[in-house]
Write a protein that holds these residues in place. Structure first.
Motif, PDB file in Angstrom:
ATOM      1  N   PHE A  29      13.124   0.894 -13.213  1.00  0.00           N
ATOM      2  CA  PHE A  29      12.248   2.057 -13.401  1.00  0.00           C
ATOM      3  C   PHE A  29      11.322   1.746 -14.562  1.00  0.00           C
ATOM      4  O   PHE A  29      11.751   1.693 -15.717  1.00  0.00           O
ATOM      5  N   SER A  30      10.051   1.525 -14.261  1.00  0.00           N
ATOM      6  CA  SER A  30       9.122   1.073 -15.297  1.00  0.00           C
ATOM      7  C   SER A  30       8.802   2.172 -16.299  1.00  0.00           C
ATOM      8  O   SER A  30       8.926   3.366 -15.997  1.00  0.00           O
ATOM      9  N   ASP A  31       8.381   1.759 -17.492  1.00  0.00           N
ATOM     10  CA  ASP A  31       7.967   2.726 -18.513  1.00  0.00           C
ATOM     11  C   ASP A  31       6.768   3.536 -18.043  1.00  0.00           C
ATOM     12  O   ASP A  31       6.625   4.709 -18.397  1.00  0.00           O
ATOM     13  N   VAL A  32       5.891   2.909 -17.258  1.00  0.00           N
ATOM     14  CA  VAL A  32       4.723   3.629 -16.734  1.00  0.00           C
ATOM     15  C   VAL A  32       5.178   4.739 -15.790  1.00  0.00           C
ATOM     16  O   VAL A  32       4.712   5.887 -15.879  1.00  0.00           O
ATOM     17  N   ALA A  33       6.089   4.408 -14.888  1.00  0.00           N
ATOM     18  CA  ALA A  33       6.604   5.416 -13.951  1.00  0.00           C
ATOM     19  C   ALA A  33       7.304   6.539 -14.703  1.00  0.00           C
ATOM     20  O   ALA A  33       7.187   7.721 -14.341  1.00  0.00           O
ATOM     21  N   LEU A  34       8.005   6.186 -15.770  1.00  0.00           N
ATOM     22  CA  LEU A  34       8.685   7.203 -16.580  1.00  0.00           C
ATOM     23  C   LEU A  34       7.673   8.136 -17.228  1.00  0.00           C
ATOM     24  O   LEU A  34       7.865   9.359 -17.236  1.00  0.00           O
ATOM     25  N   SER A  35       6.595   7.576 -17.749  1.00  0.00           N
ATOM     26  CA  SER A  35       5.585   8.407 -18.402  1.00  0.00           C
ATOM     27  C   SER A  35       4.884   9.338 -17.420  1.00  0.00           C
ATOM     28  O   SER A  35       4.448  10.434 -17.792  1.00  0.00           O
ATOM     29  N   SER A 256      -4.728  13.216 -22.685  1.00  0.00           N
ATOM     30  CA  SER A 256      -5.089  11.798 -22.610  1.00  0.00           C
ATOM     31  C   SER A 256      -5.939  11.390 -23.808  1.00  0.00           C
ATOM     32  O   SER A 256      -5.752  10.300 -24.372  1.00  0.00           O
ATOM     33  N   LEU A 257      -6.859  12.248 -24.200  1.00  0.00           N
ATOM     34  CA  LEU A 257      -7.704  11.975 -25.358  1.00  0.00           C
ATOM     35  C   LEU A 257      -6.859  11.858 -26.625  1.00  0.00           C
ATOM     36  O   LEU A 257      -7.032  10.930 -27.425  1.00  0.00           O
ATOM     37  N   ALA A 258      -5.922  12.789 -26.816  1.00  0.00           N
ATOM     38  CA  ALA A 258      -5.046  12.752 -27.990  1.00  0.00           C
ATOM     39  C   ALA A 258      -4.221  11.467 -28.008  1.00  0.00           C
ATOM     40  O   ALA A 258      -4.073  10.820 -29.050  1.00  0.00           O
ATOM     41  N   PHE A 259      -3.696  11.094 -26.848  1.00  0.00           N
ATOM     42  CA  PHE A 259      -2.898   9.874 -26.712  1.00  0.00           C
ATOM     43  C   PHE A 259      -3.706   8.640 -27.116  1.00  0.00           C
ATOM     44  O   PHE A 259      -3.226   7.772 -27.854  1.00  0.00           O
ATOM     45  N   LYS A 260      -4.942   8.568 -26.660  1.00  0.00           N
ATOM     46  CA  LYS A 260      -5.787   7.407 -26.927  1.00  0.00           C
ATOM     47  C   LYS A 260      -6.229   7.346 -28.389  1.00  0.00           C
ATOM     48  O   LYS A 260      -6.215   6.281 -29.017  1.00  0.00           O
ATOM     49  N   VAL A 261      -6.646   8.472 -28.936  1.00  0.00           N
ATOM     50  CA  VAL A 261      -7.213   8.495 -30.284  1.00  0.00           C
ATOM     51  C   VAL A 261      -6.194   8.042 -31.323  1.00  0.00           C
ATOM     52  O   VAL A 261      -6.518   7.284 -32.242  1.00  0.00           O
ATOM     53  N   VAL A 262      -4.953   8.497 -31.200  1.00  0.00           N
ATOM     54  CA  VAL A 262      -3.958   8.153 -32.220  1.00  0.00           C
ATOM     55  C   VAL A 262      -3.280   6.810 -31.961  1.00  0.00           C
ATOM     56  O   VAL A 262      -2.496   6.338 -32.784  1.00  0.00           O
ATOM     57  N   GLY A 263      -3.568   6.178 -30.828  1.00  0.00           N
ATOM     58  CA  GLY A 263      -3.027   4.847 -30.553  1.00  0.00           C
ATOM     59  C   GLY A 263      -1.539   4.821 -30.282  1.00  0.00           C
ATOM     60  O   GLY A 263      -0.819   3.931 -30.746  1.00  0.00           O
ATOM     61  N   GLY A 269       3.786   8.104 -25.813  1.00  0.00           N
ATOM     62  CA  GLY A 269       3.018   8.985 -24.939  1.00  0.00           C
ATOM     63  C   GLY A 269       3.917   9.760 -23.997  1.00  0.00           C
ATOM     64  O   GLY A 269       3.675  10.936 -23.720  1.00  0.00           O
ATOM     65  N   THR A 270       4.970   9.122 -23.515  1.00  0.00           N
ATOM     66  CA  THR A 270       5.919   9.814 -22.631  1.00  0.00           C
ATOM     67  C   THR A 270       6.546  10.999 -23.345  1.00  0.00           C
ATOM     68  O   THR A 270       6.661  12.095 -22.782  1.00  0.00           O
ATOM     69  N   VAL A 271       6.945  10.795 -24.598  1.00  0.00           N
ATOM     70  CA  VAL A 271       7.534  11.882 -25.390  1.00  0.00           C
ATOM     71  C   VAL A 271       6.499  12.984 -25.614  1.00  0.00           C
ATOM     72  O   VAL A 271       6.791  14.181 -25.458  1.00  0.00           O
ATOM     73  N   PHE A 272       5.277  12.596 -25.953  1.00  0.00           N
ATOM     74  CA  PHE A 272       4.222  13.572 -26.242  1.00  0.00           C
ATOM     75  C   PHE A 272       3.871  14.390 -25.000  1.00  0.00           C
ATOM     76  O   PHE A 272       3.787  15.626 -25.060  1.00  0.00           O
ATOM     77  N   PHE A 273       3.666  13.736 -23.873  1.00  0.00           N
ATOM     78  CA  PHE A 273       3.310  14.447 -22.635  1.00  0.00           C
ATOM     79  C   PHE A 273       4.452  15.372 -22.185  1.00  0.00           C
ATOM     80  O   PHE A 273       4.207  16.496 -21.742  1.00  0.00           O
ATOM     81  N   THR A 274       5.681  14.882 -22.313  1.00  0.00           N
ATOM     82  CA  THR A 274       6.831  15.689 -21.886  1.00  0.00           C
ATOM     83  C   THR A 274       7.006  16.897 -22.791  1.00  0.00           C
ATOM     84  O   THR A 274       7.237  18.017 -22.306  1.00  0.00           O
ATOM     85  N   PHE A 275       6.877  16.689 -24.090  1.00  0.00           N
ATOM     86  CA  PHE A 275       7.018  17.805 -25.029  1.00  0.00           C
ATOM     87  C   PHE A 275       5.909  18.834 -24.822  1.00  0.00           C
ATOM     88  O   PHE A 275       6.148  20.045 -24.900  1.00  0.00           O
ATOM     89  N   SER A 276       4.704  18.378 -24.535  1.00  0.00           N
ATOM     90  CA  SER A 276       3.582  19.288 -24.264  1.00  0.00           C
ATOM     91  C   SER A 276       3.883  20.161 -23.049  1.00  0.00           C
ATOM     92  O   SER A 276       3.606  21.371 -23.052  1.00  0.00           O
ATOM     93  N   CYS A 277       4.450  19.543 -22.003  1.00  0.00           N
ATOM     94  CA  CYS A 277       4.818  20.311 -20.804  1.00  0.00           C
ATOM     95  C   CYS A 277       5.893  21.336 -21.115  1.00  0.00           C
ATOM     96  O   CYS A 277       5.823  22.486 -20.672  1.00  0.00           O
ATOM     97  N   MET A 278       6.893  20.927 -21.880  1.00  0.00           N
ATOM     98  CA  MET A 278       7.971  21.846 -22.242  1.00  0.00           C
ATOM     99  C   MET A 278       7.422  23.036 -23.021  1.00  0.00           C
ATOM    100  O   MET A 278       7.797  24.185 -22.769  1.00  0.00           O
TER     101      MET A 278
END
Length: 360
Positions: A29-35, A256-263, A269-278
């Protein structure tokens, strides 16, 4: 102590490193698929938890609305909400897959080097200590000499990062243990935490101004944002019920913008996107729980956002999903009294009001 040689003040050498592709966190299960998949899975798991509370009318004392209001006041069916959320999530996954293609391959093997870079910064920062101590009338050289026997590490720091007794087997300068500990804390914890909070700030800023624009621009509200406001009584899985274009612009593009800007890395990113959804689901859950951690960490919670879904509060409380600072700064926080408090809270408020009146 003051007359250091070039060797004395030389910085420890940085270690060599070899980069190798970073393996996935989980096998098969790739990290990309997880994200891409984890935010969707968590969205529906958390939504179904709140949905079961709705269906079985559990914890009614913490509900912001009665079950009857969901069917009588909302202008869209649960099926239509679920359908449109799935459509948005399909678009979200598609954009996420394209975003992943722009990311360089994740590599490992440089961690010790990066920690050493931070340790070097810690060492360089110590060089200003003698000057700072001099500003308050203290002689750094004298202090360092006095403490050199009993507390050599403190003496070395006071002297400006002077540790002649720390060397490698090759007689090169070495870092103190405390410097490496500080460097590891910076690299593994403080910097990722700062990235996370800056990303939250960027997403909050992006969503506040776009969200507010969609309320002030009549065409944008009618064409896009009015769909979300068919839910006068929000519930959990309606959090991403939007016009597809609004969902892309407000949520997917903003995150996506937030993810890119902070590097961020892919895993960050997986943690950030998941927490945002929660957080988004929790903000629409329709319950004001006193023990919900997501509702305790910020004023921007279900009760706060519910006001924005009411006709009497629709021009206020634009902030989402994390904090309320833009509402506070730009004076768009709802200041009036709220008429649809949960029964238990309403009773408590009435009792407090009666107590105050009696005391007067």
């Amino acid at each position: 102590m003051a007359n250091h040689t070039l060797f004395d003040t030389a910085l420890p050498p940085l270690p060599e490193y070899t980069l190798t592709p970073q393996g996935d966190m989980f096998p098969y299960f790739s990290d990309v698929a997880l994200s891409l998949g984890l935010p969707v899975v968590v969205y529906w798991i958390l939504s179904m938890f709140f949905h079961l509370l709705d269906v079985y009318d559990l914890f009614p004392q913490y509900r912001l609305h009665t079950p009857e209001e969901i069917t009588s006041r909302n202008h869209v069916t649960r099926y239509e909400v679920a359908r449109d959320v799935v459509i948005q999530q399909v678009l979200q996954v598609g954009v996420g897959a394209l975003l992943a293609l722009t990311e360089p391959e994740e590599m490992s093997g440089k961690e010790d080097y990066d920690v050493a870079v931070w340790a070097t910064r810690v060492r360089l920062a110590q060089r200003i200590l003698p000057s700072l101590l001099g500003l308050v009338g203290l002689n750094a050289t004298a202090l360092s000499k006095t403490m050199s026997a009993s507390h050599p590490m403190i003496a070395g720091a006071i002297a400006g990062g002077y540790y002649p007794f720390l060397t490698t087997e090759a007689l090169e300068p070495a870092f103190a243990t405390w410097e490496l500990i500080v460097a590891k804390v910076m690299y593994h914890f403080i910097i990722p935490a700062m990235q996370f909070f800056v990303a939250m700030f960027i997403l909050d800023t992006w969503q506040y101004f776009l969200h507010r624009l969609m309320h002030t621009n009549r065409w944008m509200y009618t064409t896009f944002h009015s769909r979300h406001h068919r839910l006068y009584v929000p519930y959990a899985y309606g959090a991403l019920y939007n016009h597809p274009f609004e969902g892309f612009l407000l949520d997917t593009l903003g995150a996506s913008l937030a993810f890119k800007v902070v590097g961020m890395t892919m895993r960050q990113g997986t943690v950030f996107f998941t927490f945002s959804c929660m957080k988004t689901v929790d903000d629409h859950c329709g319950y004001k729980f006193p023990w919900d951690p997501l509702q305790l960490v910020s004023n921007n919670n279900a009760a706060y956002h519910d006001i924005h879904h009411q006709t009497w509060g629709i021009k206020t409380n634009f902030s989402q999903p994390f904090f309320t600072f833009w509402d506070s700064i730009l004076n768009t926080t709802y200041r009036g009294s709220r008429s649809n408090l949960p029964p238990a809270l309403k009773t408590a408020a009435e009792q407090k009001k009666a107590k105050t009146a009696k005391a007067q």
